[in-house]
Write a protein that holds these residues in place. Structure first.
Motif, PDB file in Angstrom:
ATOM      1  N   SER A  91      46.322  43.918  41.408  1.00 43.21           N
ATOM      2  CA  SER A  91      44.382  44.230  42.018  1.00 43.21           C
ATOM      3  C   SER A  91      44.222  45.253  43.332  1.00 43.21           C
ATOM      4  O   SER A  91      44.881  45.799  43.927  1.00 43.21           O
ATOM      5  CB  SER A  91      44.086  42.853  43.311  1.00 43.21           C
ATOM      6  OG  SER A  91      44.871  41.464  42.364  1.00 43.21           O
ATOM      7  N   GLU A  92      42.901  45.411  43.517  1.00 43.23           N
ATOM      8  CA  GLU A  92      42.675  45.888  43.893  1.00 43.23           C
ATOM      9  C   GLU A  92      41.197  45.373  44.476  1.00 43.23           C
ATOM     10  O   GLU A  92      40.636  44.479  44.301  1.00 43.23           O
ATOM     11  CB  GLU A  92      42.186  47.552  43.391  1.00 43.23           C
ATOM     12  CG  GLU A  92      42.619  48.119  42.562  1.00 43.23           C
ATOM     13  CD  GLU A  92      42.814  49.736  42.297  1.00 43.23           C
ATOM     14  OE1 GLU A  92      42.062  49.037  41.958  1.00 43.23           O
ATOM     15  OE2 GLU A  92      43.500  50.225  41.201  1.00 43.23           O
ATOM     16  N   PRO A  93      40.730  45.812  45.701  1.00 47.16           N
ATOM     17  CA  PRO A  93      39.660  45.737  46.744  1.00 47.16           C
ATOM     18  C   PRO A  93      38.484  45.355  45.737  1.00 47.16           C
ATOM     19  O   PRO A  93      37.879  44.378  46.094  1.00 47.16           O
ATOM     20  CB  PRO A  93      39.491  46.470  47.697  1.00 47.16           C
ATOM     21  CG  PRO A  93      40.634  47.033  48.037  1.00 47.16           C
ATOM     22  CD  PRO A  93      40.940  46.851  46.984  1.00 47.16           C
ATOM     23  N   GLN A  94      38.194  45.975  44.976  1.00 53.53           N
ATOM     24  CA  GLN A  94      37.269  46.030  44.214  1.00 53.53           C
ATOM     25  C   GLN A  94      37.172  45.026  42.088  1.00 53.53           C
ATOM     26  O   GLN A  94      36.722  45.257  41.737  1.00 53.53           O
ATOM     27  CB  GLN A  94      35.765  46.506  43.799  1.00 53.53           C
ATOM     28  CG  GLN A  94      36.785  47.640  42.560  1.00 53.53           C
ATOM     29  CD  GLN A  94      38.200  48.517  43.265  1.00 53.53           C
ATOM     30  OE1 GLN A  94      38.731  48.450  44.268  1.00 53.53           O
ATOM     31  NE2 GLN A  94      38.958  48.743  41.373  1.00 53.53           N
ATOM     32  N   ALA A  95      38.734  44.731  42.457  1.00 53.56           N
ATOM     33  CA  ALA A  95      39.097  44.647  40.784  1.00 53.56           C
ATOM     34  C   ALA A  95      40.457  43.146  41.248  1.00 53.56           C
ATOM     35  O   ALA A  95      41.000  43.936  41.301  1.00 53.56           O
ATOM     36  CB  ALA A  95      39.414  45.460  40.304  1.00 53.56           C
ATOM     37  N   GLY A  96      40.245  42.069  41.278  1.00 54.23           N
ATOM     38  CA  GLY A  96      40.679  41.157  41.033  1.00 54.23           C
ATOM     39  C   GLY A  96      41.014  40.660  39.363  1.00 54.23           C
ATOM     40  O   GLY A  96      42.591  41.145  39.661  1.00 54.23           O
ATOM     41  N   SER A  97      40.665  39.567  39.551  1.00 55.19           N
ATOM     42  CA  SER A  97      41.297  39.278  38.205  1.00 55.19           C
ATOM     43  C   SER A  97      40.403  40.213  37.149  1.00 55.19           C
ATOM     44  O   SER A  97      40.692  39.732  35.979  1.00 55.19           O
ATOM     45  CB  SER A  97      39.903  37.331  37.356  1.00 55.19           C
ATOM     46  OG  SER A  97      40.233  36.999  38.700  1.00 55.19           O
TER      47      SER A  97
END
Lengths: 606, 606
Positions: free
Chosen positions: A165-171
């Motif tokens: 994950s990244e702060p702007q990209a979880g699921s």
């Protein structure tokens, strides 16, 4: 005092009576094993869980990981627990002898791990992540990568993480922005420099090991310098916290830096980090910014490699959720047997002493519900874990393919059902304790908080639903679902042949038929948006059908016995069929009418 | 920015359109009031909630009350918040002008209080407990007791507590062991010396006020020196933290001492204490041990006096649970509208920007469920609060009696339904936030933890169930249930007359008929133990029927409108009827067959 982690009696029933795991020893791989070595492995796990993991369960919650500006500080008990686990050889329990492993069946190792989860899930996360990391490298890494990274992990010298994950990209992993620029070749594989932020990294920074092996998803820019959109542009990289030579020697720090610690509701002993790769502000390997990473597998195949381990990881999450619910149930049971309060309704003489609260029907209702949830979940988790063994031991290619399909199908249930219902068990365990359960003097509120993570991480509940309805039930042109139905039907046939369980077998059969029919109709509708809009009730209905099947199987496995344990299993099965299975009718009905209430709810109407 | 505490639009719809609270102003008591003054009261509550309560919500959780050996230390923001509330006259909002009150209807004051609960339920507990305490004294105290204790409470100079439970007696109040020995007469009533321990005392010790007025349940020993068994021997006492003269002058400390602070899962800003009465180790009023107390009402009638306020207290708990769910829903809605993640299934082009998560059906499902739970609970809470007004304003004795019966009947639902389902809304609010919802950076996990208390305190969930099925539905020889059924039927008749809501009216009617029939059959069975063994599913089925009725009423009240708000209400009603009401069939079926699974589960079988 009996251990309040798990019921060994139940574990042995499930492994030996219900799943017949001893039969796995007919395979050459497990030929050295038998009930004695399995029991010894369980003993080891229980002992380490009791001696090294359980004692700091509450302390690790109270005294969270802290960053003092230089290093992450964990309570001192975590290191010895992780080392004790490693020293017992448990990191390699299922691996080949020539990797230093024990060649234990996956299902037995899982049963052992359940003790660790029950004792202290947050501390267990460090070795568990490391095992997943090493397994991935064993499957996809080069011999040099395995030598330099996986083997030290299996010895406990290095620990591992998964950085998705990244702060702007979880699921939505296709939207990750971490960039990997080619940086030449090396003995450890094609080298890259990585820059970007990774969020929710459990075990992301600490001083427990010589170094931390981060497995990082990132994108290699195209000729235009832009990152390819979507999941197909994702590759996988080993990014160690320190530079590591091909011989495993640990050198200077790599350009990976702690950017923040997340303060969580529970699971607090597991340090959870925001990591910055390639900032170049504190660490500049070989004199410049950029975290040095080594690609694992081919470019663009990072997600596939990561998902290779996903079944086992998700079954592991479900098992962890199960263990948290299970130990809470045992605590509630213990409390209910010893806490006096009130009198039975029929004999309300206030001059008589108070009775233990287990004598009140509503307390027994809560305990029976917990028992049905946690024992059902444990049975189902171990069933799926055994499918891992069955698939890997299958000598027939087609049989292996079929077992793989079935395992793929059941994985979203194995992950989501315990995460939902063993959490419900945790909630009931608090309620049984009354006001005391709401205090931090008792463990049950922490067990609830810890378990609340499980419906979120490793694919949130709704993501599991999309995976099940959108992909898994349609896999192999419907073959996966047919394989499941055939197994359920086999148990139903067995149940119908009895006088005691034929009604339950019929009740299960009716729901299975509706589930299969509605699956076909939904997939025939041709509108994926509408079809998937009710994926979550579908997941939950499927889960309850699968668990009812598990309970019927347990009931049948005890039906010729009349001891308390067996009668308890039968009562829990009866409760599940009477109180839980009928709930699926609500979900099935709305799926059958393709209920559009959610889909037609407009944003402005909230 | 719109307030994320409550929806003012919804509150106004419920008060003015649905409940027509302006009609209460026809009564002489509220003749000075009207929508303008009601709105002003709501404005005041919202402003105080926003300015004084909300800002320290998370800080009060992080920095728990501490005992430094001398005094309990609270964070500095709590005092000004409580004073601001008192200075606005809100402690006496519903009371007579000659008590310094505003003569606001209870339902309007409740709506205002919901803002405070939503902003900071733990800080709100201090004034709320004080209001309950003062109300009890106004109803049962002597003029001198009112003058010395209640009036200073209503001015905020004193704060109040309720001391019921003891470490060995929570739900079973008949087993309390606190002893009150007669100690002569006084201007403040018959004087006693109390000794004993009281547990779970919210607001039990602090320095926020000149003193704390403890209302304490205790037993007066009989001639044999023994405490009478059971609840009939319980009397009620005022035990101030400091001795207070008849003119309200605060003197030396009474023999009441902090024995411990409970460390809770949530609700942490409310100091919750174990109090020792009469130890005589630190404070010896008039030179000897024993906490000085003044009896309120007659000997042996303490529990009746305490329970006099119970309807309002329990509706208050339900309203608090509602507010915690409601604000969490608004936070989740706000997050879902602003957090980009993923793309719609039908247009999965990874080169397009991500969309706000509210566009995903599963997120809308979770938001719609929350909306149905929290708006339904708010409607039902306010409905019950208005019954308090209706009963107190009724000029006809029989009408007042009937309204009292109905209110008694619905109180267990008003307490338990929001405690269960608005907690479920809190859980969904966490889930909507994903990993972020699991961190303490967002409020939703704390809102969950705070709300988790509500199914436990003021009569645990199972106790509400026994109260409803064992007593309330049988009250007045079945009249209470008939009164409820008549109100539901009136709404059904209205619904059947529409083309849009006739199916829902029928669906509700079918469940109501089954509920009434099963109630009769259970009470006819003559075995209270068996009848009450499934009291909790009964409570939950009754609650869902009551809430479905509330939703049908809201749908009908908006059915001739086509604005977004009204369409949202209708959609939520439809969702409740399609996704929630059918759940009661499982409970009704097991009640109809008098399911004995729980009752026949033996201790040894767990």
């Amino acid at each position: 005092m009996e251990s309040l982690l798990l019921s060994r009696r139940d574990l042995e029933f499930l492994l030996y009576d219900w799943l017949d795991v001893e039969a796995l020893c007919h395979a050459p791989r497990h030929a050295d094993h038998g009930r004695e070595t399995f029991d010894a492995a369980l003993d080891t796990c229980e002992r380490i869980a009791t001696d090294l993991f359980a004692p700091h369960y509450q302390k690790a919650d109270r005294e969270e990981p802290r960053f003092d500006g230089t290093a992450v500080e964990l309570i001192e008990e975590i290191g010895p627990a992780v080392r004790g686990f490693a020293d017992a050889g448990l990191l390699a329990a299922t691996l080949d002898y020539d990797m230093g492993g024990m060649q234990l069946p996956h299902v037995v190792a899982s049963a052992g791990m359940a003790y660790l989860y029950a004792a202290n899930v947050a501390t267990a996360a460090y070795p568990v992540l490391t095992m997943g990391n090493a397994s991935l490298l064993l499957a996809h890494g080069t011999p040099a990568q395995i030598e330099a990274f996986a083997l030290p992990e299996l010895q406990g010298r290095f620990l591992g993480t998964m950085c998705l994950s990244e702060p702007q990209a979880g699921s939505s992993l296709g939207d990750i922005q971490t960039r990997a620029e080619p940086d030449g070749e090396s003995l450890l594989g094609p080298r890259y420099r990585l820059t970007g932020s990774k969020m929710w990294i459990s075990g992301g920074d600490h001083e427990l090991a010589d170094t931390i092996v981060h497995l990082v998803l990132a994108k290699v820019p195209g000729a235009d310098g832009k990152l390819p959109p979507g999941t197909r542009g994702i590759s996988l990289f080993i990014v160690p916290r320190h530079l590591v030579d091909a011989d495993g020697t640990v050198g200077a720090r790599n350009d990976v830096q702690l950017a923040g610690i997340n303060h969580k509701m529970g699971y607090r002993g597991t340090v959870n980090c925001l990591l910055a790769f390639g900032e170049g502000t504190r660490f500049r390997p070989e004199g410049r910014a950029g975290a040095i990473g080594y690609r694992v597998g081919a470019e663009g195949e990072g997600l596939a490699a990561m998902f290779h381990m996903m079944n086992e990881a998700r079954i592991g999450v479900g098992l962890g959720a199960t263990a948290l619910g299970y130990t809470a149930y045992l605590h509630a049971l213990d409390y209910a047997r010893t806490r006096p309060q009130g009198r039975p309704l029929a004999e309300r003489d206030p001059s008589q002493p108070q009775v233990p609260i287990i004598r009140h029907p509503d307390v027994r209702r809560m305990l029976l519900a917990q028992k049905a949830y946690v024992e059902g979940a444990l049975a189902f988790s171990l069933y799926c874990a055994k499918l891992v063994d069955d698939a890997s031991l299958a000598t027939d290619d087609d049989e292996r393919r079929r077992l793989g399909l079935l395992l793929d199908l059941l994985t979203p249930i194995a992950k989501s059902w315990p995460s939902q219902w063993c959490l419900a068990a945790n909630d009931l365990a608090i309620q049984v304790h009354g006001g005391y359960g709401y205090t931090r003097e008792y463990k049950v509120e922490q067990l609830y908080r810890d378990n609340r993570l499980n419906p979120i991480h490793e694919g949130a509940h709704g993501i599991q639903a999309l995976d099940l309805l959108g992909r898994k039930v349609a896999a192999g042109g419907g073959e996966a679902l047919a394989l499941f139905a055939a197994r359920v039907e086999a148990t139903m046939v067995e149940g119908r042949a009895t006088s005691t369980w034929c009604d339950e077998a019929d009740a299960l059969g009716a729901r299975l038929a509706r589930l299969v029919a509605v699956t076909r109709d939904l997939h025939a509708s041709g509108d994926p948006g509408a079809m998937l809009s009710n994926a979550t009730p579908y997941l939950e209905a499927f889960g309850h059908v699968a668990l009812a099947w598990t309970w019927l199987g347990q009931a049948l496995a005890t039906s010729d016995r009349d001891d308390d344990f067996s009668r308890g299993k039968q009562q829990a099965a009866r409760w599940f069929f009477g109180w839980e299975l009928p709930k699926v009718d609500v979900a099935l009905a709305l799926l059958e009418r393709n209920d559009g209430t959610v889909l037609s709810m407009q944003e402005a109407m909230f």
